[in-house]
Design a protein around this motif. Structure first.
Motif, short mmCIF file in Angstrom:
data_model
loop_
_atom_site.label_atom_id
_atom_site.label_comp_id
_atom_site.label_asym_id
_atom_site.label_seq_id
_atom_site.Cartn_x
_atom_site.Cartn_y
_atom_site.Cartn_z
N ALA A 90 0.84 -1.21 0.00
CA ALA A 90 0.00 0.00 0.00
C ALA A 90 0.87 1.26 0.00
CB ALA A 90 -0.94 -0.01 1.21
N VAL A 91 1.93 1.24 0.79
CA VAL A 91 2.84 2.39 0.84
C VAL A 91 3.48 2.60 -0.54
CG1 VAL A 91 5.02 3.24 1.80
CG2 VAL A 91 3.31 2.22 3.30
N LYS A 92 3.95 1.50 -1.14
CA LYS A 92 4.58 1.60 -2.47
C LYS A 92 3.63 2.20 -3.50
CE LYS A 92 7.56 -2.51 -2.22
NZ LYS A 92 7.76 -3.84 -2.86
N LYS A 93 2.37 1.83 -3.41
CA LYS A 93 1.38 2.27 -4.39
C LYS A 93 0.72 3.60 -4.02
CE LYS A 93 1.81 -1.33 -6.99
NZ LYS A 93 2.34 -1.23 -8.34
N GLY A 94 1.06 4.14 -2.83
CA GLY A 94 0.47 5.40 -2.40
C GLY A 94 -1.00 5.26 -2.02
N LEU A 95 -1.37 4.09 -1.52
CA LEU A 95 -2.75 3.81 -1.12
C LEU A 95 -2.80 3.46 0.36
CD1 LEU A 95 -3.64 1.46 -4.11
CD2 LEU A 95 -4.32 3.85 -3.86
N ASN A 96 -4.01 3.40 0.91
CA ASN A 96 -4.14 2.90 2.27
C ASN A 96 -4.74 1.49 2.20
OD1 ASN A 96 -7.05 3.09 2.28
ND2 ASN A 96 -6.85 5.28 2.71
N LEU A 97 -4.75 0.78 3.31
CA LEU A 97 -5.25 -0.60 3.33
C LEU A 97 -6.71 -0.68 2.88
CD1 LEU A 97 -3.67 -2.13 6.56
CD2 LEU A 97 -3.07 -2.57 4.18
N ASN A 98 -7.51 0.27 3.25
CA ASN A 98 -8.92 0.27 2.86
C ASN A 98 -9.06 0.29 1.33
OD1 ASN A 98 -11.66 0.28 3.94
ND2 ASN A 98 -11.82 2.28 2.96
N GLU A 99 -8.26 1.13 0.68
CA GLU A 99 -8.31 1.23 -0.78
C GLU A 99 -7.86 -0.07 -1.44
OE1 GLU A 99 -7.50 6.00 -1.38
OE2 GLU A 99 -5.82 4.69 -0.80
N ILE A 100 -6.84 -0.70 -0.88
CA ILE A 100 -6.35 -1.98 -1.41
C ILE A 100 -7.43 -3.05 -1.29
CG2 ILE A 100 -4.71 -3.87 -1.00
CD1 ILE A 100 -3.06 -1.75 -2.09
N VAL A 101 -8.08 -3.13 -0.13
CA VAL A 101 -9.13 -4.13 0.09
C VAL A 101 -10.30 -3.89 -0.87
CG1 VAL A 101 -10.83 -5.01 1.75
CG2 VAL A 101 -8.46 -4.65 2.46
N LYS A 102 -10.70 -2.63 -1.05
CA LYS A 102 -11.79 -2.32 -1.98
C LYS A 102 -11.43 -2.76 -3.40
CE LYS A 102 -12.45 2.05 -0.78
NZ LYS A 102 -13.01 3.41 -0.73
N GLU A 103 -10.20 -2.50 -3.81
CA GLU A 103 -9.75 -2.91 -5.15
C GLU A 103 -9.78 -4.43 -5.28
OE1 GLU A 103 -8.79 -1.30 -8.00
OE2 GLU A 103 -9.43 0.58 -7.08
N ALA A 104 -9.30 -5.13 -4.25
CA ALA A 104 -9.27 -6.59 -4.29
C ALA A 104 -10.69 -7.17 -4.36
CB ALA A 104 -8.54 -7.14 -3.06
N ILE A 105 -11.60 -6.62 -3.58
CA ILE A 105 -12.99 -7.09 -3.59
C ILE A 105 -13.63 -6.82 -4.95
CG2 ILE A 105 -15.28 -6.71 -2.61
CD1 ILE A 105 -13.87 -6.29 0.11
N SER A 106 -13.41 -5.65 -5.49
CA SER A 106 -13.95 -5.32 -6.81
C SER A 106 -13.43 -6.28 -7.87
CB SER A 106 -13.60 -3.89 -7.21
OG SER A 106 -14.26 -2.97 -6.38
N TYR A 107 -12.15 -6.60 -7.79
CA TYR A 107 -11.55 -7.55 -8.74
C TYR A 107 -12.22 -8.92 -8.63
CZ TYR A 107 -8.29 -10.49 -11.22
OH TYR A 107 -7.76 -11.41 -12.09
N VAL A 108 -12.37 -9.41 -7.43
CA VAL A 108 -12.98 -10.73 -7.23
C VAL A 108 -14.41 -10.75 -7.72
CG1 VAL A 108 -13.74 -12.39 -5.48
CG2 VAL A 108 -11.44 -11.46 -5.38
N LEU A 109 -15.16 -9.68 -7.49
CA LEU A 109 -16.54 -9.63 -7.97
C LEU A 109 -16.62 -9.65 -9.49
CD1 LEU A 109 -18.14 -7.16 -5.41
CD2 LEU A 109 -18.57 -9.62 -5.63
#
Length: 116
Positions: A90-109
């Protein structure tokens, strides 16, 4: 293998009682406990459809929303190692954990076939 039924936008979980020799389940994603059962797969499917239809009709009569309201927040428990790796990503990508989890959930859906 699919261990659920779908009808009219609703999902019903399925179980089997060997002692009673009966299939049973409950409707998911609603505010109430609604169950259904059958001694054969055909009977179980019909019972599920009848339960959904009856529940929707009851909600209509009571002027009640049938779907469960989700808050939009939940706790996720992961190993310390996974937590560390995702926090650093998340730090490398300039995101927070919440944003990473939302992206992962969207991908799985969008790609639910990636799940077993």
């Amino acid at each position: 293998m699919k261990n659920y039924l779908e009808y009219n936008g609703y999902i019903g979980t399925l179980e089997f009682s060997a002692d009673d020799k009966i299939f049973f389940g409950k409707i998911q994603g609603i505010n109430d406990l609604v169950t259904f059962e059958g001694s054969s797969v055909t009977e179980l499917e019909e019972s599920f459809k009848d339960a959904v239809d009856d529940y929707l009709e009851t909600c209509k009569v009571l002027n009640k929303a049938p779907e469960k309201i989700y808050k939009g927040s939940f706790n996720v428990r992961v190993s310390q190692e996974l937590h560390q790796k995702i926090a650093l990503l998340a730090v490398k990508k300039g995101l927070n954990l919440n944003e990473i989890v939302k992206e992962a959930i969207s991908y799985v859906l969008k790609h639910e076939e990636v799940l077993n």
